[in-house]
Write an enzyme that holds these catalytic residues in place. Structure first.
Site, mmCIF file in Angstrom:
data_model
loop_
_atom_site.group_PDB
_atom_site.id
_atom_site.type_symbol
_atom_site.label_atom_id
_atom_site.label_comp_id
_atom_site.label_asym_id
_atom_site.label_seq_id
_atom_site.Cartn_x
_atom_site.Cartn_y
_atom_site.Cartn_z
ATOM 1 N N SER A 137 0.848 -1.194 0.000
ATOM 2 C CA SER A 137 0.000 0.000 0.000
ATOM 3 C C SER A 137 0.880 1.239 0.000
ATOM 4 O O SER A 137 1.670 1.462 0.931
ATOM 5 C CB SER A 137 -0.888 0.009 1.240
ATOM 6 N N HIS A 153 -1.388 -1.451 -4.150
ATOM 7 C CA HIS A 153 -2.629 -1.063 -3.473
ATOM 8 C C HIS A 153 -2.659 0.460 -3.305
ATOM 9 O O HIS A 153 -1.744 1.058 -2.733
ATOM 10 C CB HIS A 153 -2.688 -1.752 -2.113
ATOM 11 N N ASP A 206 -4.803 3.563 -1.884
ATOM 12 C CA ASP A 206 -5.882 3.941 -0.962
ATOM 13 C C ASP A 206 -6.383 5.342 -1.272
ATOM 14 O O ASP A 206 -5.668 6.324 -1.080
ATOM 15 C CB ASP A 206 -5.372 3.893 0.481
ATOM 16 N N MET A 264 -8.991 8.147 -0.217
ATOM 17 C CA MET A 264 -9.849 8.542 0.913
ATOM 18 C C MET A 264 -10.329 9.979 0.689
ATOM 19 O O MET A 264 -9.564 10.822 0.218
ATOM 20 C CB MET A 264 -9.066 8.490 2.221
ATOM 21 N N HIS A 268 -8.422 0.972 -3.746
ATOM 22 C CA HIS A 268 -9.310 0.797 -2.598
ATOM 23 C C HIS A 268 -9.963 2.146 -2.298
ATOM 24 O O HIS A 268 -9.332 3.047 -1.756
ATOM 25 C CB HIS A 268 -8.475 0.299 -1.401
ATOM 26 N N MET A 326 -12.106 4.457 -0.343
ATOM 27 C CA MET A 326 -12.775 4.721 0.933
ATOM 28 C C MET A 326 -13.445 6.082 0.782
ATOM 29 O O MET A 326 -13.013 7.100 1.341
ATOM 30 C CB MET A 326 -11.743 4.704 2.071
ATOM 31 N N MET A 342 -11.516 -5.758 5.855
ATOM 32 C CA MET A 342 -10.646 -4.912 6.669
ATOM 33 C C MET A 342 -10.284 -5.657 7.948
ATOM 34 O O MET A 342 -11.155 -6.241 8.612
ATOM 35 C CB MET A 342 -11.345 -3.598 7.043
ATOM 36 N N ASP A 366 -6.697 -6.379 4.692
ATOM 37 C CA ASP A 366 -6.084 -5.053 4.656
ATOM 38 C C ASP A 366 -6.098 -4.450 6.055
ATOM 39 O O ASP A 366 -7.176 -4.245 6.634
ATOM 40 C CB ASP A 366 -6.871 -4.163 3.680
HETATM 41 C C1 DX5 Z 1 -6.245 1.846 5.659
HETATM 42 C C2 DX5 Z 1 -5.866 1.331 4.290
HETATM 43 C C3 DX5 Z 1 -4.750 0.361 4.267
HETATM 44 C C4 DX5 Z 1 -3.453 0.847 4.877
HETATM 45 C C5 DX5 Z 1 -2.847 -0.331 5.542
HETATM 46 O O1 DX5 Z 1 -7.572 2.191 5.715
HETATM 47 O O2 DX5 Z 1 -6.953 0.717 3.653
HETATM 48 O O3 DX5 Z 1 -4.531 -0.122 2.952
HETATM 49 O O4 DX5 Z 1 -2.544 1.357 3.944
HETATM 50 O O5 DX5 Z 1 -1.720 0.088 6.217
HETATM 51 P P1 DX5 Z 1 -0.941 -0.869 7.209
HETATM 52 O O6 DX5 Z 1 -0.454 -2.034 6.402
HETATM 53 O O7 DX5 Z 1 0.134 -0.002 7.713
HETATM 54 O O8 DX5 Z 1 -1.911 -1.295 8.272
HETATM 55 ZN ZN ZN Z 2 -6.479 -0.191 1.715
#
Ligand code: DX5
Ligand code: ZN
Length: 226
Positions: free
Chosen positions: A11, A35, A37, A39, A68, A70, A139, A177
């Protein structure tokens, strides 16, 4: 394209955003997916990157993008990520009132469709929707921030999903994740996950590519029960 039995997806949330292309290339030959993210400061309190960054990054690497989302209102935004060349686009069940319709839109835009289930959402109401999806992201933390502690009991959802996939002979990746690292990935693999997102465990390491390989080795051994 041969399909790897297990996927490791670093990620970039844990990468240095000022050097994103270099950080992606650091895992180019070790990772299976990247990956990403996204947000929006509404679905989750945090704010990260959006479509323009994904579009620019698309030209900087050969790695398939595992996006991903969010975000709220994924029906409005998700197809844009498919159009930008994402391999898989995952949106949250909690943010979408017609997940099957959006999965269809994503597939017709040329992407795989992913459904994400946050920490406090049960899996059971969504099991019957899984034939419309290519990936299920469970998650193992509360979505929103990297670097959180892995929550072991959330693997019960992975076990339930794995049983459902096996009994229905579905073709579906089960992705975990949040807090995935050398001390947690084996339990996730043993529970039935076959795709592993890791942010801190990869980009917090001195050698991110080596960290990916190590995680894959641990997951493979746990998955085969060796
Ligand atoms: C958090 C993200 C994850 C995040 C995971 O909401 O969806 O993908 O990057 O990070 P780590 O591996 O540090 O928990
Ligand atoms: Zn993620």
């Amino acid at each position: 394209m041969t399909v790897p039995p297990l996927i490791v997806a670093p990620s970039i949330l844990a990468a240095d955003f000022a050097r994103l292309a270099d950080e992606v290339r650091a895992v180019e030959h070790a990772a299976d997916w990247l990956h990403v993210d996204v947000m929006d400061n509404h679905f989750v309190p945090n704010l990260t990157i959006g479509l323009p960054v994904v579009q620019s990054l698309r030209a900087a690497t050969e790695l398939p993008f595992d996006v991903h989302l969010m975000i709220e209102d994924p029906r409005r935004w998700a197809p844009g990520y498919a159009d930008a060349g994402a391999y898989n686009v995952t949106f949250h069940a909690e943010a979408c009132d017609d997940p099957v319709a959006l999965a269809k839109d994503l597939r017709s835009a040329g992407a795989k469709a992913g459904l994400a289930i946050d920490r406090d959402t049960p899996i059971e109401p969504y099991l019957d929707l899984l034939p419309s999806f290519d990936t299920l992201l469970i998650m193992t933390i509360k979505a929103g921030f990297g670097g959180q502690r892995f929550i072991p009991h959330l693997l019960d959802k992975v076990r339930a999903a794995r049983r459902h996939v096996a009994s229905g002979h579905l073709e579906l990746r089960i992705e975990v994740d949040g807090g995935i690292a050398a001390d947690t990935i084996e339990q996730a693999a043993a529970a039935g996950a076959d795709a592993f997102v890791a942010g801190t465990a990869v980009y917090g390491a001195d050698d991110p590519a080596e960290a990916v390989r190590r995680l894959r080795g641990l997951a493979e051994r746990a998955a085969t029960g060796a």
